[in-house]
Every structure is written in structure tokens, then in C-alpha cells.
Write a protein that holds these residues in place. Sequence first.
Motif, PDB file in Angstrom:
ATOM      1  N   ALA A  22     -11.087  19.737 -33.812  1.00  7.99           N
ATOM      2  CA  ALA A  22     -11.509  21.139 -33.788  1.00  7.99           C
ATOM      3  C   ALA A  22     -11.171  21.803 -35.122  1.00  7.99           C
ATOM      4  O   ALA A  22     -10.217  21.420 -35.808  1.00  7.99           O
ATOM      5  CB  ALA A  22     -10.806  21.863 -32.640  1.00  7.99           C
ATOM      6  N   ASP A  23     -11.948  22.810 -35.455  1.00  3.91           N
ATOM      7  CA  ASP A  23     -11.726  23.523 -36.714  1.00  3.91           C
ATOM      8  C   ASP A  23     -10.312  24.081 -36.811  1.00  3.91           C
ATOM      9  O   ASP A  23      -9.729  24.137 -37.896  1.00  3.91           O
ATOM     10  CB  ASP A  23     -12.747  24.653 -36.862  1.00  3.91           C
ATOM     11  N   SER A  24      -9.770  24.494 -35.680  1.00  4.84           N
ATOM     12  CA  SER A  24      -8.448  25.125 -35.675  1.00  4.84           C
ATOM     13  C   SER A  24      -7.331  24.153 -36.059  1.00  4.84           C
ATOM     14  O   SER A  24      -6.237  24.589 -36.439  1.00  4.84           O
ATOM     15  CB  SER A  24      -8.153  25.732 -34.308  1.00  4.84           C
ATOM     16  N   VAL A  25      -7.591  22.852 -35.955  1.00  9.37           N
ATOM     17  CA  VAL A  25      -6.554  21.859 -36.250  1.00  9.37           C
ATOM     18  C   VAL A  25      -6.986  20.874 -37.324  1.00  9.37           C
ATOM     19  O   VAL A  25      -6.227  19.963 -37.674  1.00  9.37           O
ATOM     20  CB  VAL A  25      -6.127  21.089 -34.986  1.00  9.37           C
ATOM     21  N   LYS A  26      -8.170  21.060 -37.849  1.00 13.69           N
ATOM     22  CA  LYS A  26      -8.707  20.121 -38.834  1.00 13.69           C
ATOM     23  C   LYS A  26      -7.790  20.059 -40.058  1.00 13.69           C
ATOM     24  O   LYS A  26      -7.341  21.078 -40.568  1.00 13.69           O
ATOM     25  CB  LYS A  26     -10.116  20.532 -39.244  1.00 13.69           C
ATOM     26  N   GLY A  27      -7.532  18.835 -40.497  1.00  9.06           N
ATOM     27  CA  GLY A  27      -6.653  18.634 -41.645  1.00  9.06           C
ATOM     28  C   GLY A  27      -5.181  18.566 -41.275  1.00  9.06           C
ATOM     29  O   GLY A  27      -4.347  18.223 -42.117  1.00  9.06           O
ATOM     30  N   ARG A  28      -4.858  18.896 -40.020  1.00 10.31           N
ATOM     31  CA  ARG A  28      -3.455  18.853 -39.567  1.00 10.31           C
ATOM     32  C   ARG A  28      -3.242  17.861 -38.437  1.00 10.31           C
ATOM     33  O   ARG A  28      -2.184  17.231 -38.357  1.00 10.31           O
ATOM     34  CB  ARG A  28      -3.011  20.244 -39.108  1.00 10.31           C
ATOM     35  N   PHE A  29      -4.223  17.724 -37.557  1.00 10.61           N
ATOM     36  CA  PHE A  29      -4.124  16.816 -36.412  1.00 10.61           C
ATOM     37  C   PHE A  29      -5.016  15.601 -36.656  1.00 10.61           C
ATOM     38  O   PHE A  29      -6.127  15.726 -37.189  1.00 10.61           O
ATOM     39  CB  PHE A  29      -4.577  17.504 -35.131  1.00 10.61           C
ATOM     40  N   THR A  30      -4.541  14.457 -36.183  1.00  6.41           N
ATOM     41  CA  THR A  30      -5.304  13.224 -36.298  1.00  6.41           C
ATOM     42  C   THR A  30      -5.252  12.472 -34.975  1.00  6.41           C
ATOM     43  O   THR A  30      -4.161  12.222 -34.447  1.00  6.41           O
ATOM     44  CB  THR A  30      -4.740  12.323 -37.406  1.00  6.41           C
ATOM     45  N   ILE A  31      -6.413  12.123 -34.468  1.00  6.99           N
ATOM     46  CA  ILE A  31      -6.484  11.315 -33.258  1.00  6.99           C
ATOM     47  C   ILE A  31      -6.736   9.864 -33.660  1.00  6.99           C
ATOM     48  O   ILE A  31      -7.494   9.588 -34.597  1.00  6.99           O
ATOM     49  CB  ILE A  31      -7.571  11.830 -32.297  1.00  6.99           C
ATOM     50  N   SER A  32      -6.094   8.954 -32.960  1.00  2.85           N
ATOM     51  CA  SER A  32      -6.294   7.532 -33.222  1.00  2.85           C
ATOM     52  C   SER A  32      -6.041   6.769 -31.926  1.00  2.85           C
ATOM     53  O   SER A  32      -5.553   7.335 -30.945  1.00  2.85           O
ATOM     54  CB  SER A  32      -5.358   7.045 -34.325  1.00  2.85           C
ATOM     55  N   ARG A  33      -6.378   5.503 -31.944  1.00  2.00           N
ATOM     56  CA  ARG A  33      -6.133   4.681 -30.762  1.00  2.00           C
ATOM     57  C   ARG A  33      -5.829   3.265 -31.185  1.00  2.00           C
ATOM     58  O   ARG A  33      -6.291   2.793 -32.227  1.00  2.00           O
ATOM     59  CB  ARG A  33      -7.312   4.743 -29.801  1.00  2.00           C
ATOM     60  N   TYR A  45      -3.337   8.249 -29.541  1.00  2.00           N
ATOM     61  CA  TYR A  45      -2.309   9.076 -30.167  1.00  2.00           C
ATOM     62  C   TYR A  45      -2.899  10.385 -30.689  1.00  2.00           C
ATOM     63  O   TYR A  45      -4.073  10.451 -31.055  1.00  2.00           O
ATOM     64  CB  TYR A  45      -1.667   8.335 -31.344  1.00  2.00           C
ATOM     65  N   LEU A  46      -2.069  11.389 -30.748  1.00  2.00           N
ATOM     66  CA  LEU A  46      -2.411  12.620 -31.452  1.00  2.00           C
ATOM     67  C   LEU A  46      -1.261  12.931 -32.398  1.00  2.00           C
ATOM     68  O   LEU A  46      -0.175  13.309 -31.950  1.00  2.00           O
ATOM     69  CB  LEU A  46      -2.636  13.789 -30.487  1.00  2.00           C
ATOM     70  N   GLN A  47      -1.497  12.718 -33.673  1.00  2.00           N
ATOM     71  CA  GLN A  47      -0.510  13.040 -34.692  1.00  2.00           C
ATOM     72  C   GLN A  47      -0.724  14.480 -35.123  1.00  2.00           C
ATOM     73  O   GLN A  47      -1.819  14.852 -35.558  1.00  2.00           O
ATOM     74  CB  GLN A  47      -0.662  12.114 -35.896  1.00  2.00           C
ATOM     75  N   MET A  48       0.304  15.290 -34.989  1.00  2.00           N
ATOM     76  CA  MET A  48       0.209  16.715 -35.289  1.00  2.00           C
ATOM     77  C   MET A  48       1.159  17.039 -36.430  1.00  2.00           C
ATOM     78  O   MET A  48       2.381  16.911 -36.279  1.00  2.00           O
ATOM     79  CB  MET A  48       0.561  17.534 -34.040  1.00  2.00           C
ATOM     80  N   ASP A  49       0.605  17.401 -37.545  1.00  2.00           N
ATOM     81  CA  ASP A  49       1.387  17.763 -38.722  1.00  2.00           C
ATOM     82  C   ASP A  49       1.181  19.244 -39.045  1.00  2.00           C
ATOM     83  O   ASP A  49       0.189  19.841 -38.640  1.00  2.00           O
ATOM     84  CB  ASP A  49       0.960  16.913 -39.920  1.00  2.00           C
ATOM     85  N   GLY A  50       2.105  19.801 -39.793  1.00  2.00           N
ATOM     86  CA  GLY A  50       1.970  21.202 -40.176  1.00  2.00           C
ATOM     87  C   GLY A  50       1.801  22.120 -38.982  1.00  2.00           C
ATOM     88  O   GLY A  50       0.966  23.033 -39.007  1.00  2.00           O
ATOM     89  N   LEU A  51       2.601  21.906 -37.955  1.00  2.00           N
ATOM     90  CA  LEU A  51       2.444  22.675 -36.722  1.00  2.00           C
ATOM     91  C   LEU A  51       2.665  24.169 -36.957  1.00  2.00           C
ATOM     92  O   LEU A  51       3.526  24.579 -37.756  1.00  2.00           O
ATOM     93  CB  LEU A  51       3.388  22.151 -35.653  1.00  2.00           C
ATOM     94  N   LYS A  52       1.880  24.958 -36.242  1.00  2.00           N
ATOM     95  CA  LYS A  52       1.948  26.415 -36.319  1.00  2.00           C
ATOM     96  C   LYS A  52       2.308  26.972 -34.949  1.00  2.00           C
ATOM     97  O   LYS A  52       2.118  26.311 -33.922  1.00  2.00           O
ATOM     98  CB  LYS A  52       0.603  26.981 -36.763  1.00  2.00           C
ATOM     99  N   THR A  53       2.771  28.201 -34.918  1.00  2.00           N
ATOM    100  CA  THR A  53       3.138  28.802 -33.636  1.00  2.00           C
ATOM    101  C   THR A  53       1.952  28.853 -32.686  1.00  2.00           C
ATOM    102  O   THR A  53       2.112  28.710 -31.473  1.00  2.00           O
ATOM    103  CB  THR A  53       3.701  30.214 -33.844  1.00  2.00           C
ATOM    104  N   GLU A  54       0.743  29.012 -33.243  1.00  2.00           N
ATOM    105  CA  GLU A  54      -0.440  29.077 -32.384  1.00  2.00           C
ATOM    106  C   GLU A  54      -0.834  27.724 -31.806  1.00  2.00           C
ATOM    107  O   GLU A  54      -1.764  27.637 -31.005  1.00  2.00           O
ATOM    108  CB  GLU A  54      -1.627  29.691 -33.137  1.00  2.00           C
ATOM    109  N   ASP A  55      -0.156  26.661 -32.190  1.00  2.00           N
ATOM    110  CA  ASP A  55      -0.397  25.352 -31.587  1.00  2.00           C
ATOM    111  C   ASP A  55       0.376  25.183 -30.280  1.00  2.00           C
ATOM    112  O   ASP A  55       0.220  24.172 -29.595  1.00  2.00           O
ATOM    113  CB  ASP A  55       0.004  24.235 -32.554  1.00  2.00           C
ATOM    114  N   THR A  56       1.191  26.144 -29.950  1.00  2.00           N
ATOM    115  CA  THR A  56       1.966  26.073 -28.712  1.00  2.00           C
ATOM    116  C   THR A  56       1.061  26.001 -27.497  1.00  2.00           C
ATOM    117  O   THR A  56       0.069  26.732 -27.406  1.00  2.00           O
ATOM    118  CB  THR A  56       2.889  27.299 -28.599  1.00  2.00           C
ATOM    119  N   GLY A  57       1.408  25.118 -26.573  1.00  2.00           N
ATOM    120  CA  GLY A  57       0.637  24.994 -25.345  1.00  2.00           C
ATOM    121  C   GLY A  57       0.941  23.676 -24.655  1.00  2.00           C
ATOM    122  O   GLY A  57       1.795  22.905 -25.109  1.00  2.00           O
TER     123      GLY A  57
END
Length: 126
Positions: free
Chosen positions: A59-70, A78-90
Motif C-alpha cells: 500500500a502507498d502508506s507503507v511503500k518503501g518501509r514494509f516488505t512482504i516475502s515468503r 513474512y512482513l518486514q516493517m522498517d521505519g515504523l511510525k505511530t500511525e502503523d499501530t494496529g
Amino acid sequence: QVQLVQSGGGLVQPGDSLRLSCAASGYRTYAMGWFRQAPGKERECVAAINWSGSSTYTADSVKGRFTISRDNAYNTVYLQMDGLKTEDTGVYYCAAVGEYYDGNYYYTGIRDYHTWGQGSQVTVSS
């Protein structure tokens, strides 16, 4: 019938990284996805992947920060989440599409997904 078991998640500070894992049993060549649901908001697709891993969506909101792989040798997505922001909470959910879907494609619609993991809380806070 595929079953999904998630691991990972937790409380981190802004800028930190996390990796979510989703192990599948009864596994076939399913396209998979990661969704998140923030408090008071609808569940949204943040990343999706076809069965071989050759085609992905973020998604645009996570592009460049999140990476999906299998890794199909381990039946894990897997979901690799880098550069996490407060709005990623959930709460983050992995999901598999219905068994009759073409696994050569990824899917982003919530109605395409028929099997869900138990959910993982991700909280990003300073």
C-alpha cells in the motif's frame, strides 16, 4: 483447509523495525496478504504476494518501509516493517485467499481472503 499461525509484533518506538511471520499448515499454492486494523478504522490490505513470491503489492502508506516475502520451503509468509511510525499501530492479520483463486496473482480485496491468522498487535509509541 489452510490454517495460519502468526508470530511477532509488540511495542516499539518510532523508527524501529519489526518482522511478522505467518506459518501455514495444510498449505497449498495460495496467494497471501497482510492486513491491519487500526483502532476505529476498517481493516485494510498493506501488502500482498502471489504464491511464488514473484509478484507483490504494498500500500502507498507503507511503500518503501514494509516488505512482504515468503519462503515456501517453510510455508511461511513474512512482513518486514522498517521505519515504523505511530500511525502503523494496529492489529495485523495474515490471510490466505480462497482455494479456487489463481495463485499466480496477488489480491488486495478483503473479500478475496477466506482464512485468517489470529492477529498480532503492533504498537508504535515513544
